[in-house]
Design an enzyme around this catalytic site. Sequence first.
Site, PDB file in Angstrom:
ATOM      1  N   VAL A 237       3.716   2.936   1.218  1.00 50.76           N
ATOM      2  CA  VAL A 237       3.828   3.467  -0.141  1.00 50.76           C
ATOM      3  C   VAL A 237       4.945   4.519  -0.106  1.00 50.76           C
ATOM      4  O   VAL A 237       5.018   5.322   0.842  1.00 50.76           O
ATOM      5  CB  VAL A 237       2.495   4.095  -0.599  1.00 50.76           C
ATOM      6  CG1 VAL A 237       2.646   4.789  -1.945  1.00 50.76           C
ATOM      7  CG2 VAL A 237       1.408   3.028  -0.670  1.00 50.76           C
TER       8      VAL A 237
ATOM      9  N   GLU B 275      -2.476  -3.176  13.440  1.00 50.05           N
ATOM     10  CA  GLU B 275      -2.302  -2.103  14.428  1.00 50.05           C
ATOM     11  C   GLU B 275      -1.847  -0.850  13.700  1.00 50.05           C
ATOM     12  O   GLU B 275      -1.131  -0.938  12.704  1.00 50.05           O
ATOM     13  CB  GLU B 275      -1.222  -2.441  15.467  1.00 50.05           C
ATOM     14  CG  GLU B 275      -1.658  -3.436  16.515  1.00 50.05           C
ATOM     15  CD  GLU B 275      -1.359  -4.853  16.095  1.00 50.05           C
ATOM     16  OE1 GLU B 275      -0.515  -5.038  15.192  1.00 50.05           O
ATOM     17  OE2 GLU B 275      -1.974  -5.775  16.649  1.00 50.05           O
TER      18      GLU B 275
ATOM     19  N   TYR C  54      -7.933   2.912   6.280  1.00 48.70           N
ATOM     20  CA  TYR C  54      -8.455   1.622   6.733  1.00 48.70           C
ATOM     21  C   TYR C  54      -9.960   1.717   6.985  1.00 48.70           C
ATOM     22  O   TYR C  54     -10.715   0.808   6.648  1.00 48.70           O
ATOM     23  CB  TYR C  54      -7.744   1.180   8.022  1.00 48.70           C
ATOM     24  CG  TYR C  54      -6.241   1.021   7.888  1.00 48.70           C
ATOM     25  CD1 TYR C  54      -5.676   0.495   6.727  1.00 48.70           C
ATOM     26  CD2 TYR C  54      -5.376   1.387   8.914  1.00 48.70           C
ATOM     27  CE1 TYR C  54      -4.302   0.349   6.599  1.00 48.70           C
ATOM     28  CE2 TYR C  54      -3.999   1.247   8.787  1.00 48.70           C
ATOM     29  CZ  TYR C  54      -3.473   0.739   7.635  1.00 48.70           C
ATOM     30  OH  TYR C  54      -2.119   0.603   7.502  1.00 48.70           O
TER      31      TYR C  54
END
Length: 166
Positions: free
Chosen positions: A86, A118, A130
């Site tokens: 972003v 990763e 995440y």
Amino acid sequence: MNAILRADGDGDGVPEARFEPMTALWLDAVMAIEATAYPHPWTRGNFSDSLRAGYQAQVLVAHDTPLGYFVAMKGVDEVHLLNITVAPERQSQGWGRLMLDALATWSRGQGAQWLWLEVRVSNERAQRLYERYGYRRMGQRKAYYPAAHGRREDAIVMSLPLAPTP
Ligand SMILES: CC(C)(COP(=O)(O)OP(=O)(O)OC[C@H]1O[C@@H](n2cnc3c(N)ncnc32)[C@H](O)[C@@H]1OP(=O)(O)O)[C@@H](O)C(=O)NCCC(=O)NCCS
């Protein structure tokens, strides 16, 4: 991926956006974001190789300005997220999460059962995003990334099981 998207619901100062397939025409703008978002950015060649290989690559666009993008590679029953970024001035507005949603939706549509990625051990912000999304740590790859002064940095490997579309 033509829907009009809004990251935070209330809309104050946050524009509407849409996804556009990443083509070579986007690469100048993508490279400008990449260079400001990472100390060790992807090269233009990394992006053009990904496009040539047919990877899933989407640019999130508002008023013809890119807010971010992601690149993902489909495997047999999994999709591997290779890059999600972003623009620095657009971070913390929910666009990263929105791109993870788009990625999961596309991956389910491809019949994938897992998403893999990763992330640098030092990139705690991305790890938090995440983990909140539901990705779990599966292991660590030694010296996976280039780092400052010719050193290398480990990667944390994370994965998300994808429930099939009802
Ligand atoms: C990691 C990255 C993709 C996350 O994108 P993002 O758009 O900033 O992420 P989101 O806004 O969806 O969520 C990030 C944070 O903003 C918060 N947030 C989400 N919507 C928000 C809103 N409307 N207002 C304020 N904060 C918000 C989230 O709760 C989250 O909080 P945290 O900082 O405590 O983790 C982005 O920071 C980035 O491009 N970083 C540099 C490149 C990078 O590291 N990529 C990942 C490589 S593995």
